[in-house]
Design an enzyme around this catalytic site. Sequence first.
Site, mmCIF file in Angstrom:
data_model
loop_
_atom_site.group_PDB
_atom_site.id
_atom_site.type_symbol
_atom_site.label_atom_id
_atom_site.label_comp_id
_atom_site.label_asym_id
_atom_site.label_seq_id
_atom_site.Cartn_x
_atom_site.Cartn_y
_atom_site.Cartn_z
ATOM 1 N N GLU A 183 2.326 -8.014 9.079
ATOM 2 C CA GLU A 183 2.581 -6.565 9.163
ATOM 3 C C GLU A 183 3.436 -6.078 7.999
ATOM 4 O O GLU A 183 3.553 -4.868 7.782
ATOM 5 C CB GLU A 183 3.265 -6.220 10.490
ATOM 6 C CG GLU A 183 2.422 -6.517 11.724
ATOM 7 C CD GLU A 183 1.006 -5.954 11.618
ATOM 8 O OE1 GLU A 183 0.872 -4.749 11.369
ATOM 9 O OE2 GLU A 183 0.038 -6.734 11.774
ATOM 10 N N ASP B 215 -5.623 0.226 -26.640
ATOM 11 C CA ASP B 215 -4.669 1.333 -26.765
ATOM 12 C C ASP B 215 -5.388 2.674 -26.745
ATOM 13 O O ASP B 215 -5.009 3.575 -26.007
ATOM 14 C CB ASP B 215 -3.878 1.219 -28.058
ATOM 15 C CG ASP B 215 -2.919 0.054 -28.009
ATOM 16 O OD1 ASP B 215 -2.488 -0.387 -29.075
ATOM 17 O OD2 ASP B 215 -2.618 -0.420 -26.900
ATOM 18 N N PRO C 148 0.816 -1.218 0.000
ATOM 19 C CA PRO C 148 0.000 0.000 0.000
ATOM 20 C C PRO C 148 0.850 1.269 0.000
ATOM 21 O O PRO C 148 0.359 2.354 -0.303
ATOM 22 C CB PRO C 148 -0.827 -0.090 1.287
ATOM 23 C CG PRO C 148 -0.493 -1.379 1.929
ATOM 24 C CD PRO C 148 0.647 -2.016 1.220
ATOM 25 N N ARG D 25 -2.801 -8.895 -20.120
ATOM 26 C CA ARG D 25 -3.649 -8.509 -21.240
ATOM 27 C C ARG D 25 -2.988 -7.467 -22.148
ATOM 28 O O ARG D 25 -3.477 -7.210 -23.241
ATOM 29 C CB ARG D 25 -5.034 -8.083 -20.798
ATOM 30 C CG ARG D 25 -5.115 -6.850 -19.942
ATOM 31 C CD ARG D 25 -6.544 -6.659 -19.448
ATOM 32 N NE ARG D 25 -7.458 -6.256 -20.528
ATOM 33 C CZ ARG D 25 -7.466 -5.054 -21.105
ATOM 34 N NH1 ARG D 25 -6.614 -4.133 -20.730
ATOM 35 N NH2 ARG D 25 -8.340 -4.773 -22.051
HETATM 36 N N1 4GY Z 1 -3.093 -1.922 -1.512
HETATM 37 N N2 4GY Z 1 -1.546 -2.600 -3.108
HETATM 38 C C1 4GY Z 1 -1.522 -3.771 -1.288
HETATM 39 C C2 4GY Z 1 -1.844 -4.287 0.028
HETATM 40 C C3 4GY Z 1 -1.314 -5.902 1.777
HETATM 41 C C4 4GY Z 1 0.509 -5.948 5.035
HETATM 42 C C5 4GY Z 1 2.155 -6.073 3.203
HETATM 43 C C6 4GY Z 1 -2.130 -2.708 -1.931
HETATM 44 O O1 4GY Z 1 -0.616 -3.538 -3.210
HETATM 45 N N3 4GY Z 1 -0.594 -4.256 -2.112
HETATM 46 O O2 4GY Z 1 -2.753 -3.805 0.681
HETATM 47 N N4 4GY Z 1 -1.082 -5.300 0.488
HETATM 48 C C7 4GY Z 1 -0.208 -5.645 2.729
HETATM 49 C C8 4GY Z 1 -0.609 -6.171 4.054
HETATM 50 C C9 4GY Z 1 1.765 -6.558 4.535
HETATM 51 C C10 4GY Z 1 1.050 -6.260 2.223
#
Ligand code: 4GY
Length: 245
Positions: free
Chosen positions: A116, A169, A89, A154
């Site tokens: 985590e 495109d 995230p 894709r």
């Molecule tokens: N949003 N985009 C995401 C995500 C989960 C804690 C690391 C997101 O890409 N990945 O939310 N991933 C986390 C949960 C550990 C990954």
Amino acid sequence: MRINVLTIFPEMFASPLDHSIIGRARQRRLLEVRISDIRDFTTDRHRVVDDSPYGGGAGMVLKPDPLVAALEAIQAGAAQRAPVILMSPQGERLEHRRLAALAGEHEVSILCGHYEGIDERVVEQWVDLEVSIGDYVTTGGELPAMVLIDALARLLPGVVGKEESVVQDSFFSTIFDYPHYTRPQCFRGHEVPSVLLSGNHEAIRRWRRKQALKKTRQQRPELLAQAELTEEDVKLLAELDAEGA
Ligand code: 4GY
């Protein structure tokens, strides 16, 4: 293209990548997905992949040693080192531009975090790019990785039919697709727009463009602001204004 996935839940990848367009692309060898189980790279009796965080706090952190061992196993014997992407995230928001660039790679490796997160030293030393599928948190990186794989696949030549790929495109000239209709002509009292039954291909093309502009302006006005509009587009938008749409 080859996509390596590093995960502690390899089973999660089975079904989504086995069906439909992605399944077919893999059968046709346009796409190769190799799943590595991070647990296979542990060296202890209990195959432990996580540990508690230094400094305290809730939850567990993925240990660096099996992760890096898994990456090194992938890189062993490879001509070039494939870029390593972490689903996170905290990453750059995934957009078409990045997908188009990644689609030009021969090979990429995707790291899926869990709990985590992963030890920061792996992020600093082994990860080339952090990618986020949006500003929300999933329970792990596996589903985000599948979103990335699907959207990337894709764009590979031959994966989606030729006709559609042209549309694809032009779609990313930042105007949305036009609305689609199929049989029956009247569904629960709701008619298909009559222009689509007219056989007037020029009128249909123009109507579709107008609906695409309307939808884009309603839902994502900032996309329309970035778009390169033709003279016809400007005219169609003025018509929409006059109609109060
Ligand atoms: N949003 N985009 C995401 C995500 C989960 C804690 C690391 C997101 O890409 N990945 O939310 N991933 C986390 C949960 C550990 C990954």
